[in-house]
Design an enzyme around this catalytic site. Structure first.
Site, PDB file in Angstrom:
ATOM      1  N   GLY A   1       0.815  -1.212   0.000  1.00  0.00           N
ATOM      2  CA  GLY A   1       0.000   0.000   0.000  1.00  0.00           C
ATOM      3  C   GLY A   1       0.847   1.260   0.000  1.00  0.00           C
TER       4      GLY A   1
ATOM      5  N   GLY B   1       1.136  -6.779   4.150  1.00  0.00           N
ATOM      6  CA  GLY B   1       2.445  -7.402   4.129  1.00  0.00           C
ATOM      7  C   GLY B   1       3.260  -7.131   5.368  1.00  0.00           C
TER       8      GLY B   1
ATOM      9  N   PRO C   1       9.086  -9.418  17.185  1.00  0.00           N
ATOM     10  CA  PRO C   1      10.418  -9.009  16.699  1.00  0.00           C
ATOM     11  C   PRO C   1      10.674  -9.369  15.244  1.00  0.00           C
ATOM     12  CG  PRO C   1      10.581 -10.004  18.876  1.00  0.00           C
ATOM     13  CD  PRO C   1       9.173 -10.224  18.414  1.00  0.00           C
TER      14      PRO C   1
ATOM     15  N   GLY D   1       5.201   3.157  15.995  1.00  0.00           N
ATOM     16  CA  GLY D   1       5.219   2.510  14.688  1.00  0.00           C
ATOM     17  C   GLY D   1       6.625   2.288  14.158  1.00  0.00           C
TER      18      GLY D   1
ATOM     19  N   GLU E   1       7.816   3.203   8.818  1.00  0.00           N
ATOM     20  CA  GLU E   1       8.425   4.264   8.018  1.00  0.00           C
ATOM     21  C   GLU E   1       9.749   4.786   8.562  1.00  0.00           C
ATOM     22  OE1 GLU E   1       4.650   6.715   6.431  1.00  0.00           O
ATOM     23  OE2 GLU E   1       4.394   5.752   8.366  1.00  0.00           O
TER      24      GLU E   1
END
Length: 663
Positions: free
Chosen positions: A157, A386, A552, A622, A625
């Protein structure tokens, strides 16, 4: 509209006869077979009135955008930047350029749609099920409940599937027109235009330091582009307001409108191009001070967020520097460039970059059910593209219900489930995971109320002391030997099941009081052929601190993906535009270069322990990124260290090195 919903953007769905950019859809051919549809499209012969295409960052008049990203101010200023620049011991003034980049997920955008009266059934990849459901319902004037979307998995995405696009709407209209199921899937080349991309940038960085290398000023100005018909402005300069300590910091943006599709969210929007320029400038500033790049970063380590002065909810960046540098062998790095060669005579360079990305979170909901047969279900409309979201969220569900992961049925991926929020901004695990955690806590609390208020239960009267859930049983906190199974509690209460819902949303007080960021440090080695200028990344080490790690293996995979994208950003990706027509000339996977296996070196990703009690109930930040933001700069700085040539236009080309750079 965009004022009430920051994720609301315009799209082209043949509303008029004006073509605003190359690859804008102008017709849909509906046929029984793909071959017939392809032939029909080829037979179309539209005629146009031609106007000059406005392309490139100098292709139109510039202006100051009202906001950048999602409602962020286009400019921020703290302290006397101009004064500090005039009185500094050392200063630099450098400009970097990054090209337009386009999404190339393995799975292109597509939709299968079927109408039944005013009810609509859709199969499509989306990063925001409920948001897409509401948008489609609004477009067609039907209740949201009449729109059922199935999107269990996405073939990638990266932000491009977060918002509904024009081609998807055309598929819905086609199905409505013929009253039959319709499948519409974009070809690879058709993705270069109507489904978003990363804006090109031109970034000027001015920095100043005192004699000891302490930063006295950072001025980061970014020029970006949007379309002629909508507003999305890449917040590239925002990379500089949270990372390095300086008494004076200014960030600002200007923009131009070009004849292209609207740029939108693309993995690490703003931070990816912004941190590449920032990390290169930091290395150039360190060189001007005669300091090692790591020592310079440690000298200017920010103990609090520089502009706001807020403390960080947690920050283990110093540990990232230490452990990453030790694993990489950074202490052996010579200060000057062109000092290292390998056994084949290739120039060897070592570079580093600091990674940073905000710890975001959206609103979400989940539903938990415990049944008398001992089974359990957790439901939320989560998205897996994914990154392994379904695995991580199922783990959180099992922990929240105090059951084994095989004892919990995890349901996700359809719009009739509770809203899991959007899967973007590296926020999905924190967002949906918090809702799941709270739903589990709520259903356990209901079960505890049944037991502790029942005189027949061994847990009767434990209300003040409380109970704890473990292994499908509730135990008294003050007497662990007194316990009862979920099955027995429900059976005695005569209930087939008990359910509860939980919400997840960021705590406004915590957000106001703390700066919430994930951090990291990336170290890269490159080898450059001194005669041919060919560049190969030969190894990378990244060390990242992103709060609590749920799985992990999945996290390490995300770090590797980000580090690979950093290589791509610095050495490979570039959309080449024909200045005459605005057409993307390399709209395919043969000529739009992304790294293949042979381009990717051995990599290590170190997970640095970090406890964050404020960011959300689970302490999750998060990871999707952050690894781009340090990696691109690390590779670029390594190329300079190998060659002594500072290239400030990306991607770095062989001819840039052979002609001595552009700075």
């Amino acid at each position: 509209d965009a004022k009430t919903n920051p994720f609301m953007f315009r799209y082209e769905a043949m509303q008029n006869d004006r073509v605003r950019y190359a690859n804008q859809p102008i017709a849909v051919v509906i046929a029984e077979t793909l071959e017939a549809a392809t032939e029909g499209a080829a037979l179309l012969a539209p005629t146009y009135e031609v106007e000059p295409a406005r392309t490139g960052l100098d292709g139109n008049e510039s202006f100051v955008p009202p906001a950048v990203g999602v409602g962020n101010p286009s400019a921020l200023r703290h302290g006397d930047v101009d004064g500090a620049l005039k009185t500094s011991a050392h200063a630099i003034d450098v400009t970097y350029e990054t090209p337009a980049q386009y999404h190339n997920a393995m799975e292109p955008h597509g939709i299968v749609a079927q109408w039944d009266g005013d009810k609509l059934s859709i199969d499509t990849p989306t990063q925001g099920l409920v948001m897409m459901q509401a948008r489609i319902a609004g477009l067609f004037g039907i209740p949201p409940g009449n729109v059922h979307i199935r999107s269990p998995f996405l073939g990638g995405g990266f932000g491009s599937k977060g918002l509904i696009s024009g081609p998807v709407v055309l598929g819905l209209l086609a199905a409505k027109l013929v009253q039959r199921p319709v499948k519409l899937v974009l070809r690879r080349d058709q993705m270069y235009g109507p489904v978003g991309h990363r804006s090109p940038t031109r970034q000027r960085l001015r920095m100043a330091t005192a004699k000891d290398g302490a930063l006295t000023a950072i001025d980061h100005h970014a020029k970006v582009a949007s379309s002629t018909f909508d507003d999305f402005f890449e917040p590239a300069a925002n990379a500089s307001h949270s990372l390095y300590a300086s008494p004076a910091i200014a960030i600002s943006h200007e923009a131009v409108r070009l004849d292209n599709g609207t740029p939108l969210f693309m993995r690490a929007p703003g931070e990816a191009p912004g941190s590449l320029a920032l990390e290169c400038a930091i290395d150039e500033m360190a060189l001007a001070c005669g300091m090692d790049p790591l020592a310079f970063r440690l000298k200017n380590y920010a103990e609090v967020e520089p502009i706001s002065g807020r403390p960080f909810s947690s920050k283990a960046l110093r540990e990232c520097y230490t452990q990453g540098a030790e694993r990489f062998g950074w202490a052996k790095r010579p200060l000057e460039p062109r000092q290292m060669r390998d056994e084949n005579g290739f120039l060897v360079g070592w570079g580093m970059g600091t990674a940073i990305f905000p710890a975001l979170m959206f609103a979400a909901e989940a539903r938990a059910v415990l049944r008398r047969d001992g089974s359990a279900t957790m439901e939320t409309g989560a998205h897996d593209m994914g990154q392994g979201a379904w695995t991580a969220l199922a783990q959180i569900a099992a922990d929240a219900l105090a059951l084994g992961i095989d004892e919990v049925e995890f349901k996700a991926g359809t719009s009739d489930l509770p809203d899991a929020g959007i899967a973007g901004g590296s926020a999905h695990t924190a967002t949906a995971g918090s809702a799941i955690h709270n739903a589990g806590a709520a259903v356990i609390a209901k079960l505890a109320e049944l037991a502790t208020s029942d005189q027949r239960s061994p847990l009767f009267g434990a209300g003040n002391a409380g109970v704890i859930a473990r292994g499908g049983r509730l135990h008294r906190r003050d007497d662990d030997s007194r316990s009862e199974s979920y099955v027995d509690i429900l059976a005695r209460a005569g209930l087939a099941e008990v359910e509860a819902r939980g919400n997840g949303a960021i705590d406004p007080a915590a957000q106001a009081n703390y700066a919430m960021q994930a951090h990291g440090a990336v170290f890269a080695e490159v080898k450059v052929d001194p005669e041919l200028g060919q560049i190969r990344v030969s190894r990378m080490v990244g060390a990242f601190a992103a709060g609590r790690v749920i799985n992990p293996r999945l996290v390490k995979s995300q770090y590797f993906g980000g580090m690979i994208w950093g290589i791509s950003f610095t050495l490979h990706e570039e959309a080449i535009t024909d200045r005459r027509s605005g057409r993307i000339m390399n709209a395919n996977l043969a000529e739009y270069h992304v790294p293949v296996n042979a381009d990717v070196p051995p990599m290590e990703a170190l997970m640095i322990d970090e406890h964050d009690p404020y960011v959300n109930p689970l302490g999750i930040k998060g990871v999707g990124e952050i690894a781009i933001t340090g990696s691109a700069g690390a590779v670029a700085n390594a190329v300079w260290h190998a060659t002594g040539v500072r290239v400030r236009r990306f991607p770095i080309r062989i001819d840039d090195l052979l002609k001595g750079g552009d700075g």
